[in-house]
Design a protein around this motif. Structure first.
Motif, mmCIF file in Angstrom:
data_model
loop_
_atom_site.group_PDB
_atom_site.id
_atom_site.type_symbol
_atom_site.label_atom_id
_atom_site.label_comp_id
_atom_site.label_asym_id
_atom_site.label_seq_id
_atom_site.Cartn_x
_atom_site.Cartn_y
_atom_site.Cartn_z
ATOM 1 N N PRO A 265 -5.521 -1.909 7.709
ATOM 2 C CA PRO A 265 -6.128 -2.803 6.716
ATOM 3 C C PRO A 265 -7.186 -2.132 5.850
ATOM 4 O O PRO A 265 -7.257 -2.368 4.636
ATOM 5 C CB PRO A 265 -6.726 -3.922 7.576
ATOM 6 N N SER A 266 -8.023 -1.286 6.459
ATOM 7 C CA SER A 266 -9.036 -0.600 5.659
ATOM 8 C C SER A 266 -8.391 0.435 4.748
ATOM 9 O O SER A 266 -8.828 0.648 3.612
ATOM 10 C CB SER A 266 -10.074 0.065 6.568
ATOM 11 N N LEU A 268 -5.438 0.103 3.486
ATOM 12 C CA LEU A 268 -4.821 -0.675 2.422
ATOM 13 C C LEU A 268 -5.850 -1.041 1.359
ATOM 14 O O LEU A 268 -5.541 -1.041 0.155
ATOM 15 C CB LEU A 268 -4.180 -1.939 3.001
ATOM 16 N N GLN A 269 -7.070 -1.327 1.778
ATOM 17 C CA GLN A 269 -8.127 -1.632 0.812
ATOM 18 C C GLN A 269 -8.394 -0.438 -0.092
ATOM 19 O O GLN A 269 -8.621 -0.597 -1.300
ATOM 20 C CB GLN A 269 -9.394 -2.051 1.553
ATOM 21 N N ARG A 270 -8.386 0.771 0.484
ATOM 22 C CA ARG A 270 -8.579 1.972 -0.333
ATOM 23 C C ARG A 270 -7.443 2.124 -1.338
ATOM 24 O O ARG A 270 -7.663 2.479 -2.503
ATOM 25 C CB ARG A 270 -8.686 3.214 0.550
ATOM 26 N N MET A 272 -5.585 -0.269 -2.596
ATOM 27 C CA MET A 272 -5.651 -1.337 -3.600
ATOM 28 C C MET A 272 -6.722 -1.078 -4.656
ATOM 29 O O MET A 272 -6.683 -1.657 -5.739
ATOM 30 C CB MET A 272 -5.898 -2.676 -2.911
ATOM 31 N N ARG A 273 -7.672 -0.221 -4.346
ATOM 32 C CA ARG A 273 -8.707 0.108 -5.328
ATOM 33 C C ARG A 273 -8.260 1.196 -6.300
ATOM 34 O O ARG A 273 -8.939 1.460 -7.293
ATOM 35 C CB ARG A 273 -9.992 0.541 -4.614
ATOM 36 N N GLY A 286 -4.736 6.455 1.890
ATOM 37 C CA GLY A 286 -4.929 5.387 2.868
ATOM 38 C C GLY A 286 -4.306 5.621 4.219
ATOM 39 O O GLY A 286 -4.557 4.864 5.163
ATOM 40 N N ASN A 294 1.572 -1.492 2.672
ATOM 41 C CA ASN A 294 1.655 -1.712 1.233
ATOM 42 C C ASN A 294 3.105 -1.803 0.779
ATOM 43 O O ASN A 294 3.456 -2.640 -0.064
ATOM 44 C CB ASN A 294 0.945 -0.574 0.493
ATOM 45 N N HIS A 333 0.841 -1.010 -6.067
ATOM 46 C CA HIS A 333 0.354 -1.953 -5.064
ATOM 47 C C HIS A 333 0.282 -3.316 -5.737
ATOM 48 O O HIS A 333 0.330 -3.417 -6.984
ATOM 49 C CB HIS A 333 -0.999 -1.518 -4.481
ATOM 50 N N ASN A 335 -1.909 -5.329 -6.597
ATOM 51 C CA ASN A 335 -2.953 -5.578 -7.591
ATOM 52 C C ASN A 335 -2.644 -4.954 -8.945
ATOM 53 O O ASN A 335 -3.220 -5.346 -9.960
ATOM 54 C CB ASN A 335 -4.304 -5.054 -7.082
#
Length: 433
Positions: A265-266, A268-270, A272-273, A286, A294, A333, A335
Motif C-alpha cells: 500500500p505504501s 502504491l502511494q509512491r 500514484m504520486r 514502489g 497497481n 495508474h 490517478n
C-alpha cells in the motif's frame, strides 16, 4: 562510459528505495499468467480445435482488427497468446535481461496482442532484426530486448506479404522475412529519435515510431499497386465466460502483490504520486508487489468501463485491458489514466459514435497511453488530451493501412507532440502574469 539506456527501458528521475524482487521471480509470475492463458484455452476448446485454430491464426493476415477468437476460436486465441508470452519470457531469461517495468509492459503487450495480431510466426523476424541491430552496434541484445518486443507492433507486415499477396511463394517468403528483419533493424534508432517529439508524454513510443515506418511501408506497397485491404474480425457473446476469467486474473494479481510485499500500500502511494512521464519504472519506485496491485486495480477499471458501456469482451478488448495492466508497471495508474478515458467518453458523446463501437471502445482503453499528460499537468488537460485522441486515433489508421498494431500509440504521439508544447506555453505565460 556512455549510458546504454533507451527511452524504453530507463527510469525517469530519482526514485525512493523499494523492496527489491529478483528478475527470476518477476519472470516466474509473468510466465504463470501466460501458462494460465494456455490452460484456459484447453479448458474451453478441444485439442483438435486448438490445433486447427493455431494454423488459422498463424496463416491469417493479422491486419487491424483481426480478433483471433473469430479467426481460430477462443481456445486457440488464448493458447497462442500464452505460448507467445512464454517464448518471450524464455528469451528474456536466456539473454539475462533486467526485468524492469518496461520489460513487464513489453511482455504484457505480447500477451494482449497475442489475442489479435501477433502470433507464433510473425513476430520473430522483427526480433531477429533488432538482434542484428544490437550486434551492428556492438551491444548485447539484452540492451535492446524491450525495443524488440515492443517493435513487433509491425508483425502484420510479414503476414500481409506472406499470406495476402499475389506473389509466388518463392518471392513472398524471402520478401516477407527480409522485410520483417529490416523493420527490426531500423526501429530502435527511429524510436529513440521520435521520443524527443512527445518527450515521454505518450507511453507507446514504439507505436509512434512503428506508425511512421508503417506509413513508408504502405506508401511503398501502394506505389507497386498493392493496397492492403481493411479487416474487421470482431466477436461478441462471450462476456460472462471471459469476464469471469479476467476477474480471476485480477483477483490473483492483487493477492500475489500483497503477499509478496506487505508494504505494497505504501509503495502504491509512491506510484500514484508519479506523473508517469516515460520512462517511469514503477517496480523501481514502489516495488514489484505494489506494481502488481497497481496492475490489478488498473485492469479492473478498464474491465469495469467496458462492461459499463455495454462493450464486448473479445481478443482486441482483452488485449487493450492487458495493455493497461502492463503499462501499470511503466507509467499508468488510476490517478493519471482515468482522465483520458473521461476525455474519450466525452468526445464520443459529442460525435456520431456509440461508446461500445469497436473502434471507440479500443480508443478509450489504448488511449490511456496519454496518461502522463494528466499526471504532469492535471486532470483538465488529461481530459482534453482524451477528447482530442478520440478523433485522432480514428483518422490515422488509413495512412499505415492497419499494419501498425499500436495505432493508438501512433495517434497519441501526434496528440502529445502538438498538445504538450501548447500546455507548456500557456502555463509559462500564466507564470509571468
Amino acid at each position: 562510459m556512455p549510458s546504454t539506456e533507451t527511452p524504453d527501458d530507463a527510469t525517469h528521475g530519482p526514485t525512493r528505495p523499494a523492496r527489491e524482487t529478483s528478475d527470476r521471480l518477476i519472470l516466474l509470475v509473468i510466465s504463470g499468467y501466460a501458462a494460465l492463458f494456455v490452460v484456459f484455452g484447453f479448458l474451453v476448446s478441444s485439442p483438435t480445435e486448438i490445433g486447427e485454430g493455431l494454423v488459422a491464426i498463424t496463416t491469417s493476415r493479422d491486419t487491424l482488427l483481426s480478433d483471433y477468437f473469430g479467426v481460430g476460436g477462443v481456445g486457440a486465441g488464448f493458447v497462442n497468446a500464452g505460448l507467445l508470452t512464454l517464448s518471450g519470457c524464455l528469451v528474456y531469461s536466456l539473454v539475462g535481461a533486467r526485468i524492469t517495468g518496461a520489460a513487464v509492459a513489453a511482455l504484457f503487450l505480447l500477451l494482449g496482442f497475442g489475442l489479435f495480431g501477433k502470433n507464433l510466426l510473425n513476430i520473430w523476424f522483427i526480433v531477429l532484426g533488432v538482434a542484428l541491430y544490437a550486434r551492428f552496434k556492438g551491444q548485447p541484445f539484452a540492451t535492446h530486448i524491450n525495443a524488440a518486443f515492443f517493435g513487433v507492433a509491425l508483425a502484420p507486415v510479414t503476414s500481409e506479404i506472406l499470406f495476402s499477396s499475389l506473389l509466388p511463394v518463392g518471392i513472398a517468403v524471402p520478401l516477407g522475412i527480409g522485410t520483417g528483419v529490416l523493420i527490426g533493424f531500423i526501429l530502435p534508432p527511429v524510436a529513440a529519435q521520435v521520443f524527443k517529439a512527445h518527450m515521454g508524454f505518450a507511453l507507446y513510443n514504439m507505436g509512434f515510431a512503428a506508425g511512421l515506418v508503417g506509413v513508408l511501408i504502405v506508401a511503398l506497397f501502394k506505389s507497386y499497386g498493392f493496397v492492403p485491404d481493411p479487416v474487421l474480425v470482431w466477436t461478441s457473446g462471450n462476456n460472462a465466460l471471459l469476464g469471469g476469467f479476467l476477474g480471476i486474473v485480477l483477483a490473483t494479481m492483487l493477492a500475489i502483490g500483497i503477499l509478496l510485499d506487505r508494504e505494497a500500500p505504501s509503495g502504491l502511494q509512491r506510484i500514484m504520486r508519479e506523473s508517469g512521464q516515460a520512462p517511469s519504472d514503477f517496480i523501481a519506485i514502489g516495488g514489484f508487489g505494489a506494481t502488481l496491485v497497481n496492475m490489478a486495480l488498473s485492469g479492473a477499471i478498464g474491465l469495469a468501463y467496458v462492461l459499463a458501456v455495454g462493450g464486448d469482451l473479445n481478443g482486441p478488448v482483452i488485449g487493450a485491458i492487458l495493455s493497461i495492466m502492463g503499462f501499470a508497471a511503466f507509467g499508468k495508474h488510476p490517478n493519471n489514466f482515468v482522465p483520458i478515458i473521461i476525455g474519450v467518453f466525452l468526445g464520443s458523446l459529442a460525435k456520431p459514435w456509440h461508446l461500445a463501437d469497436p473502434s471507440i471502445l479500443l480508443v478509450a482503453l489504448f488511449g490511456t497511453n496519454l496518461a502522463p499528460i494528466a499526471g504532469r499537468f492535471g486532470w483538465g488537460w488529461g481530459i482534453a488530451a482524451g477528447f482530442l485522441h478520440s478523433s485522432t486515433a480514428l483518422s490515422v489508421g488509413v495512412v499505415h493501412g492497419g499494419l501498425n498494431l499500436y495505432n493508438n500509440g501512433f495517434a497519441a504521439g501526434i496528440v502529445a507532440a502538438v498538445l504538450v508544447p501548447i500546455i507548456v506555453a500557456i502555463q509559462s505565460d500564466r507564470a509571468r502574469v
